[in-house]
Design an enzyme around this catalytic site. Structure first.
Site, short mmCIF file in Angstrom:
data_model
loop_
_atom_site.label_atom_id
_atom_site.label_comp_id
_atom_site.label_asym_id
_atom_site.label_seq_id
_atom_site.Cartn_x
_atom_site.Cartn_y
_atom_site.Cartn_z
N ALA A 75 5.08 1.99 3.56
CA ALA A 75 4.75 3.38 3.28
C ALA A 75 3.33 3.53 2.75
CB ALA A 75 5.76 3.97 2.29
N THR A 76 2.81 2.51 2.08
CA THR A 76 1.43 2.59 1.60
C THR A 76 0.48 2.77 2.79
OG1 THR A 76 1.92 1.20 -0.31
CG2 THR A 76 -0.40 1.34 0.36
N GLN A 181 11.16 7.47 -0.78
CA GLN A 181 12.31 7.48 -1.71
C GLN A 181 13.42 8.42 -1.24
OE1 GLN A 181 12.92 5.60 -4.30
NE2 GLN A 181 10.92 4.68 -4.65
N SER A 201 9.46 3.65 4.45
CA SER A 201 9.32 2.25 4.08
C SER A 201 10.62 1.51 4.36
CB SER A 201 8.98 2.15 2.59
OG SER A 201 8.96 0.80 2.18
N HIS A 203 11.66 -1.44 2.76
CA HIS A 203 12.30 -2.15 1.64
C HIS A 203 12.92 -1.25 0.58
CE1 HIS A 203 9.26 -1.92 -1.72
NE2 HIS A 203 8.45 -1.64 -0.73
N THR A 241 -0.24 -6.86 16.53
CA THR A 241 0.99 -7.35 17.17
C THR A 241 2.19 -6.90 16.36
OG1 THR A 241 -0.19 -9.26 18.02
CG2 THR A 241 2.22 -9.43 17.90
N CYS A 326 4.34 -0.24 -10.22
CA CYS A 326 2.93 -0.60 -10.17
C CYS A 326 2.25 -0.33 -11.50
CB CYS A 326 2.21 0.19 -9.07
SG CYS A 326 3.24 0.54 -7.67
C1 LIG Z 1 7.61 2.38 -2.55
C2 LIG Z 1 6.88 3.63 -2.25
C3 LIG Z 1 5.71 3.61 -1.48
C4 LIG Z 1 5.09 2.34 -0.99
O1 LIG Z 1 5.86 1.75 0.01
P1 LIG Z 1 5.52 0.28 0.51
O2 LIG Z 1 6.37 0.12 1.73
O3 LIG Z 1 5.91 -0.63 -0.61
O4 LIG Z 1 4.07 0.22 0.81
C5 LIG Z 1 5.10 4.81 -1.21
N1 LIG Z 1 5.61 5.96 -1.66
C6 LIG Z 1 6.72 6.02 -2.40
C7 LIG Z 1 7.24 7.34 -2.85
C8 LIG Z 1 7.40 4.86 -2.72
O5 LIG Z 1 8.49 4.92 -3.48
#
Ligand SMILES: *Cc1c(COP(=O)(O)O)cnc(C)c1O
Length: 382
Positions: A75-76, A181, A201, A203, A241, A326
């Site tokens: 998501a980043t 989220q 995301s 994970h 890739t 973080c």
């Molecule tokens: C965890 C999170 C991200 C970052 O996601 P990653 O896949 O770890 O880069 C971005 N936005 C929100 C709201 C998140 O909770």
């Protein structure tokens, strides 16, 4: 050593065993290890088929068309691609966001500011939601993009994305929503939520880390500039890739989430109630963020007279977090809690408890008991 009870599902989730199994099938010689971009042999075709099946699984959870899903590393990256990609090529763009977005949005917008882009930082209400009127007031002739999250990662509150999207669509402003989220935790439907871009995301939904997706609407057609150049993968929007195992894992995870969404929401809602009920004898507990508009598994609680840092040390049998993962490494109070109007001292008294798929009734009863004991002890020594 017995590990603490995991109540930090908002930071990350374990990979579901079903997900780990399909991922393992995409790694070795016997498995689907090929390069999905290899057009000349069956290894490539099989990998491509696996990637496209997963694309559909991810699209299905948010009711999108598979052609609207662009794979990223998380998501980043999706937030970066959406925001930088939308602003690129505009003469003097203006962006609107809020003060309590995830760092992936906050820091991207700060970087854009350094590049000369005008950014308006909206403050949300005390309940953590950004009122649509406030967004409308902030719009200018040169506003290119509004970026707001669907569910806040520290508070669990839900923005009114349907209303926001409708007004922005009318004004011709692109709308990016970070839904990391939200996906798999509440119904997300891009047919009733008029957003243009949406970050997802793997994970946070029992998939692997290092994989994500950006939803890019096809109708009306949304154009963003690539931020990663290379082989022109993902219709030119994101080269590199494709990691078949990661993608297949995210697809399976999203399919599982879709299958179990209703029952899992109800289950987490009742576990949350058990946790709160277990804290009933403790006074001076306040919930941060909206009580009404929220996802069921996330609770941000302040304990009067108790520092969150001391509380966390006392709660060594629980894995929880203060502020976002973080920000936990720093002793700065959470910018999200300050953003909804808490004083520094109040923000230092808040902990986030997030429940998930493997949380049991016993876990939350144990947690409530531990919290009650430690808070009482800390209050007594003062
Ligand atoms: C965890 C999170 C991200 C970052 O996601 P990653 O896949 O770890 O880069 C971005 N936005 C929100 C709201 C998140 O909770």
């Amino acid at each position: 050593m017995k590990k603490p009870v995991y109540l930090d599902y908002a930071a990350t989730t374990p990979v579901a065993p079903e997900v780990a199994a399909v991922m393992a099938d995409c790694l070795t010689l016997e498995g689907t290890f090929g390069n999905p971009a290899s057009r000349s042999h069956v290894y490539g075709w099989q990998a491509e088929a696996a990637v496209e099946a997963a694309r559909r699984q991810v699209a299905d959870l948010i009711h999108a068309d598979p052609r609207e899903i662009v794979w990223t590393s998380g998501a980043t990256e999706s937030d970066n691609l959406a925001i930088k990609g939308a602003v690129a090529g505009h003469q003097s763009p203006h962006v609107v966001t809020s003060m309590i977005e995830h760092k992936a949005v906050v820091d991207t917008c700060k970087w854009l500011e350094q590049q000369g882009v005008e950014v308006t930082w909206l403050s949300p209400d005390r309940d953590g939601r950004t009122p649509p009127e406030r967004v409308l007031e902030a719009l200018r002739d040169n506003t290119v993009l509004v970026s707001l999250m669907l569910v806040n990662n520290e508070l669990g509150c839900v923005n009114d994305v349907a209303t926001l999207g409708a007004v922005l669509r009318e004004r011709g402003v692109l709308f990016h929503v970070d839904a990391a989220q939200a996906a798999g935790k509440m119904p997300v439907d891009v047919r009733s939520m008029p957003v243009d871009l949406m970050a997802l995301s793997g994970h946070k939904v029992y998939g692997p880390k290092g994989i994500g997706a950006l939803y890019v609407r096809r109708s009306p057609d949304v154009r963003i500039a690539a931020q990663m150049h290379g082989g022109g993968h993902e219709r030119g929007m994101r080269s590199g890739t494709l990691p078949t195992h990661q993608i297949v894992g995210m697809g399976k995870a999203f399919a599982l989430a879709a299958d179990t969404l209703d029952e899992e929401m109800a289950r987490l809602e009742s576990l949350r109630a058990v946790l709160l009920e277990g804290l009933r004898d403790l006074d001076g507990v306040t919930l941060n963020g909206s009580e009404e508009h929220r996802v069921p598994g996330l609770l941000n609680l302040s304990f009067a007279g108790v520092e969150a840092e001391s509380l966390m040390i006392g709660l060594r049998d629980l894995a929880v977090s203060s502020g976002s993962a973080c920000a936990s490494a720093t002793i700065e109070p959470s910018f999200v809690l300050r953003g909804i109007g808490l004083e520094d001292a109040e923000a230092h008294r808040a902990l986030r408890f997030s429940l998930g798929r493997y949380t049991t009734d016993e876990d939350v009863r144990f947690a409530a008991h531990q919290i009650t004991e430690v808070v009482r002890r800390l209050r007594n020594v003062r």
